[in-house]
Design a protein around this motif. Structure first.
Motif, PDB file in Angstrom:
ATOM      1  N   TYR A 100    -108.638  51.424  26.141  1.00  0.00           N
ATOM      2  CA  TYR A 100    -108.030  52.622  25.553  1.00  0.00           C
ATOM      3  C   TYR A 100    -107.050  52.228  24.457  1.00  0.00           C
ATOM      4  N   ASN A 101    -106.228  51.228  24.723  1.00  0.00           N
ATOM      5  CA  ASN A 101    -105.217  50.815  23.750  1.00  0.00           C
ATOM      6  C   ASN A 101    -105.820  50.180  22.499  1.00  0.00           C
ATOM      7  N   GLN A 307     -96.535  48.897  34.286  1.00  0.00           N
ATOM      8  CA  GLN A 307     -95.241  48.231  34.182  1.00  0.00           C
ATOM      9  C   GLN A 307     -95.362  46.765  34.590  1.00  0.00           C
ATOM     10  N   ILE A 308     -96.154  46.517  35.633  1.00  0.00           N
ATOM     11  CA  ILE A 308     -96.402  45.144  36.074  1.00  0.00           C
ATOM     12  C   ILE A 308     -97.124  44.359  34.979  1.00  0.00           C
ATOM     13  N   MET A 309     -98.091  45.007  34.333  1.00  0.00           N
ATOM     14  CA  MET A 309     -98.815  44.373  33.228  1.00  0.00           C
ATOM     15  C   MET A 309     -97.867  44.066  32.079  1.00  0.00           C
ATOM     16  N   LYS A 310     -96.975  45.000  31.784  1.00  0.00           N
ATOM     17  CA  LYS A 310     -96.021  44.818  30.691  1.00  0.00           C
ATOM     18  C   LYS A 310     -95.065  43.677  30.991  1.00  0.00           C
ATOM     19  N   LEU A 315     -99.178  43.636  28.126  1.00  0.00           N
ATOM     20  CA  LEU A 315     -99.312  45.000  27.637  1.00  0.00           C
ATOM     21  C   LEU A 315     -98.140  45.368  26.740  1.00  0.00           C
ATOM     22  N   ASP A 316     -98.441  45.907  25.578  1.00  0.00           N
ATOM     23  CA  ASP A 316     -97.408  46.349  24.646  1.00  0.00           C
ATOM     24  C   ASP A 316     -97.206  47.859  24.693  1.00  0.00           C
ATOM     25  N   GLN A 317     -98.287  48.583  24.944  1.00  0.00           N
ATOM     26  CA  GLN A 317     -98.251  50.041  24.887  1.00  0.00           C
ATOM     27  C   GLN A 317     -98.731  50.647  26.201  1.00  0.00           C
ATOM     28  N   ILE A 318     -97.959  51.601  26.749  1.00  0.00           N
ATOM     29  CA  ILE A 318     -98.331  52.286  27.982  1.00  0.00           C
ATOM     30  C   ILE A 318     -99.372  53.359  27.665  1.00  0.00           C
ATOM     31  N   ALA A 319    -100.491  53.316  28.365  1.00  0.00           N
ATOM     32  CA  ALA A 319    -101.555  54.299  28.157  1.00  0.00           C
ATOM     33  C   ALA A 319    -101.301  55.533  29.015  1.00  0.00           C
ATOM     34  N   PRO A 320    -101.559  56.738  28.491  1.00  0.00           N
ATOM     35  CA  PRO A 320    -101.318  57.960  29.255  1.00  0.00           C
ATOM     36  C   PRO A 320    -102.322  58.139  30.395  1.00  0.00           C
ATOM     37  N   TYR A 321    -101.813  58.512  31.545  1.00  0.00           N
ATOM     38  CA  TYR A 321    -102.621  58.737  32.744  1.00  0.00           C
ATOM     39  C   TYR A 321    -103.755  59.711  32.465  1.00  0.00           C
TER      40      TYR A 321
END
Length: 333
Positions: A100-101, A307-310, A315-321
């Motif tokens: 997705y990102n 958050q764990i991935m970040k 991970l740089d960007q949080i993907a929306p649920y």
């Protein structure tokens, strides 16, 4: 005789024609199963509810026929899904977040969760009933592919126990999961994380020993789930619904039966493993609540995973649920 032969011939013809029509009707009345190509990230007792659904006929009850293949890695499973080699992928939700990102329009969407936490066990070369995570200081742990769930959760657990990866402990992320047991037994690394039933089998042979459970230490995390391309979900919602229904039946069956009963049902999935090994592995997973009892991937759990991935630097960007996960196929609970 001249009169009897025509009568016998007529009777014979009637029987043949009747049999033809009866056979034809039987075939036309039989429901035609929809074939689904499913790729799993690896083959493990950790995915027991799926194998129960297969062996108990839950997919057939939904009108589905499953063609199961081993993708040998989340990256390969995702590639198979995006290139239409398979209909559904089964791997960590992190794979769908990455896609997705990347901005892909027809990205993968997670529609059902199977496992409730990490399914690996930390193994060392010696029996160590007094193991502490601090014992890993200065050691190397073979931890799976970089960016994959095993390595990400391992780093999370180490961090929880005050260890900094790259400083206090080193994670070897140079190999795929299938190669890890052989590499460790061949002398690489000081510790390794391994799924069941391989962990129990190695321990039985006294070649290495389980010293800790990543699942117990990490707590509830959406570790493995089912996903398909957005277009597949939009165009074939009935197929996805039936698939999810079958998985839910498998989850419910596992929750209500003993390790011994479960082992009998999935034995044909692991023909080289003894019933003793299967029961041991299933018992471990049951005791640590590894299997969800429904396919719903909760929003809070999805954001915890990211958050764990970040924190792991993946991970740089949080993907929306709402974009990566759909709950529309979850049965009414």
């Amino acid at each position: 005789m001249k009169k009897i032969i025509p009568k016998l011939s007529m009777i014979f013809m009637v029987l043949v024609v009747s049999a033809f029509f009866l056979t034809g009707c039987g075939k036309s009345d039989a429901p035609e199963l929809t074939r689904i190509k499913l790729s799993e990230v690896t083959h493990s007792i950790f995915y027991t509810p799926q194998y129960v659904a297969l062996n108990q006929g839950f997919f057939e009850e939904e009108g589905l026929e499953i063609e199961l293949s081993n993708g040998q890695g989340a990256d390969k499973v995702m590639t198979a899904v995006l290139t239409d080699q398979v209909d559904i992928g089964f791997a960590g939700p992190e794979a769908s977040v990455y896609v997705y990102n990347e901005g892909k329009e027809d990205h993968s969407v997670v529609f059902a969760q199977l496992t409730n936490g990490d399914g690996t066990f930390l193994m060392g070369r010696d029996v160590d009933p007094d193991f502490k995570w601090s014992d890993l200081e200065g050691k190397t742990v073979i931890g799976g592919r970089k960016g994959g769930m095993p390595a990400i959760v391992l780093q999370y657990v180490l961090s929880k126990n005050g260890l900094t990866v790259g400083k206090d402990v080193f994670i070897d992320t140079t190999m795929q999961f299938a190669a890890m047991p052989g590499a460790f037994l061949g002398g690489q690394g000081d510790y390794v994380i391994i799924f069941e039933p391989t962990a129990s089998a190695i321990e039985k042979e006294k070649k290495a020993y389980i010293v800790a459970s990543l699942g117990k230490e990490s707590g509830e995390i959406p570790y493995t789930a089912y996903f398909a391309k957005k277009s597949t979900i939009e165009n074939k919602p009935e197929m996805i619904q039936k698939f999810t229904n079958a998985i839910y039946k498998g989850q419910q069956w596992v929750a209500k039966h003993s390790p011994e009963e479960i082992a009998q049902v999935i034995q044909n999935q692991f023909p080289d493993e003894s019933p003793e090994i299967l029961v041991s592995a299933i018992t471990r997973y049951k005791e640590q609540n590894s299997w969800k009892q429904d396919p719903l991937l909760q929003k809070d759990d999805f954001y915890l995973l990211q958050q764990i991935m970040k924190d792991a630097g993946e991970l740089d960007q949080i993907a929306p649920y709402e974009q990566v996960v759909t709950t529309q196929f979850v049965p009414n609970l």
